[in-house]
Design a protein around this motif. Structure first.
Motif, short mmCIF file in Angstrom:
data_model
loop_
_atom_site.label_atom_id
_atom_site.label_comp_id
_atom_site.label_asym_id
_atom_site.label_seq_id
_atom_site.Cartn_x
_atom_site.Cartn_y
_atom_site.Cartn_z
N LEU A 200 -67.67 33.69 -76.75
CA LEU A 200 -66.53 33.79 -76.23
C LEU A 200 -65.84 32.55 -75.98
CD1 LEU A 200 -68.04 35.57 -73.05
CD2 LEU A 200 -67.22 36.60 -75.07
N GLY A 201 -64.29 32.68 -75.88
CA GLY A 201 -63.45 31.45 -75.63
C GLY A 201 -62.92 31.62 -74.30
N ASP A 202 -62.13 30.60 -74.20
CA ASP A 202 -61.39 30.39 -72.81
C ASP A 202 -60.57 31.66 -72.67
OD1 ASP A 202 -62.38 27.83 -72.44
OD2 ASP A 202 -60.52 27.10 -73.41
N GLY A 203 -60.00 32.38 -73.64
CA GLY A 203 -59.21 33.66 -73.45
C GLY A 203 -59.94 34.70 -73.00
N GLU A 204 -61.37 34.88 -73.30
CA GLU A 204 -62.05 35.89 -72.74
C GLU A 204 -62.46 35.55 -71.19
OE1 GLU A 204 -62.38 36.07 -77.27
OE2 GLU A 204 -62.66 34.48 -75.78
N LEU A 205 -62.34 34.25 -70.87
CA LEU A 205 -62.77 34.02 -69.47
C LEU A 205 -61.91 34.54 -68.61
CD1 LEU A 205 -64.43 30.27 -69.61
CD2 LEU A 205 -65.54 32.48 -68.87
N VAL A 206 -60.46 34.51 -68.99
CA VAL A 206 -59.59 34.72 -68.29
C VAL A 206 -59.69 36.29 -67.78
CG1 VAL A 206 -57.05 35.33 -68.11
CG2 VAL A 206 -57.78 33.18 -69.01
N LYS A 207 -59.84 37.05 -68.90
CA LYS A 207 -60.20 38.50 -68.75
C LYS A 207 -61.36 38.70 -67.90
CE LYS A 207 -60.58 42.69 -71.56
NZ LYS A 207 -61.31 43.53 -70.45
N LEU A 208 -62.50 38.06 -67.98
CA LEU A 208 -63.67 38.20 -67.42
C LEU A 208 -63.57 37.99 -65.93
CD1 LEU A 208 -66.64 38.83 -67.50
CD2 LEU A 208 -67.05 36.59 -67.81
N ALA A 209 -62.72 36.85 -65.57
CA ALA A 209 -62.32 36.32 -64.25
C ALA A 209 -61.64 37.59 -63.49
CB ALA A 209 -61.74 35.12 -64.04
N LYS A 210 -60.65 38.11 -64.33
CA LYS A 210 -59.81 39.32 -63.46
C LYS A 210 -60.69 40.60 -63.45
CE LYS A 210 -55.54 37.86 -65.48
NZ LYS A 210 -54.50 38.06 -66.51
N ASP A 211 -61.52 40.75 -64.39
CA ASP A 211 -62.33 42.20 -64.34
C ASP A 211 -63.60 41.80 -63.41
OD1 ASP A 211 -60.51 43.05 -65.71
OD2 ASP A 211 -61.83 42.89 -67.71
N CYS A 212 -64.05 40.61 -63.26
CA CYS A 212 -65.30 40.20 -62.29
C CYS A 212 -65.25 40.83 -60.84
CB CYS A 212 -65.64 39.01 -62.39
SG CYS A 212 -67.24 38.66 -61.73
N GLU A 213 -65.96 42.02 -60.42
CA GLU A 213 -65.56 42.31 -59.08
C GLU A 213 -66.95 42.25 -58.46
OE1 GLU A 213 -62.80 44.26 -57.71
OE2 GLU A 213 -61.84 43.96 -59.33
N GLU A 214 -68.15 42.12 -58.82
CA GLU A 214 -69.50 42.32 -58.19
C GLU A 214 -69.67 40.86 -57.79
OE1 GLU A 214 -73.75 43.68 -58.99
OE2 GLU A 214 -72.31 44.39 -60.31
#
Length: 129
Positions: free
Chosen positions: A81-95
């Motif tokens: 993963l790169g920084d771009g995927e982290l942005v998406k992960l931070a938005k989708d991370c709910e738990e």
């Protein structure tokens, strides 16, 4: 001087040495086989090991001493993963996670802010890798 069977004494000694070497080699091989058998788990043990490794980590063990049930783990290690995927992960991370593993990825210093966002959503976070 030749023996009655037509071989020179040196040839006879060579034959004996070859035979002894072959016996020694056979002995070593059989010792290795018995050693392997001694350390090879039984089919039942192998089956249990397979089942244990196939269960997801969150199903394995409850958090000790906390009384909160099963561990909640976000594992994205070795995902390239790169920084771009982290942005998406931070938005989708709910738990609310107990453990977050983001090790062995391709993050830069710019991705640290996103990692902090993910951690903020997990007040019970114990381990960050």
């Amino acid at each position: 001087e030749e023996k009655s069977n037509g071989e020179a004494p040196e040839d006879e000694d060579l034959d004996k040495a070859t035979e002894m070497a072959g016996l020694q080699k056979f002995k070593l091989r059989s010792e290795q086989c018995s050693e392997e058998r001694r350390h090879t788990p039984s089919p039942e043990v192998r089956r249990q090991q397979r089942e244990r490794s196939q269960r997801s980590r969150s199903q394995r063990s409850p958090r000790k001493g906390k009384g909160k049930g099963h561990s909640r783990v976000l594992n994205r290690s070795r995902g390239r993963l790169g920084d771009g995927e982290l942005v998406k992960l931070a938005k989708d991370c709910e738990e609310n996670y107990d453990e977050i593993d983001l090790s062995r990825n391709h993050f830069t210093s710019e991705g640290v802010a996103q990692i902090l966002e993910i951690c903020k959503k997990s007040p019970d976070l114990i381990v960050l890798k």
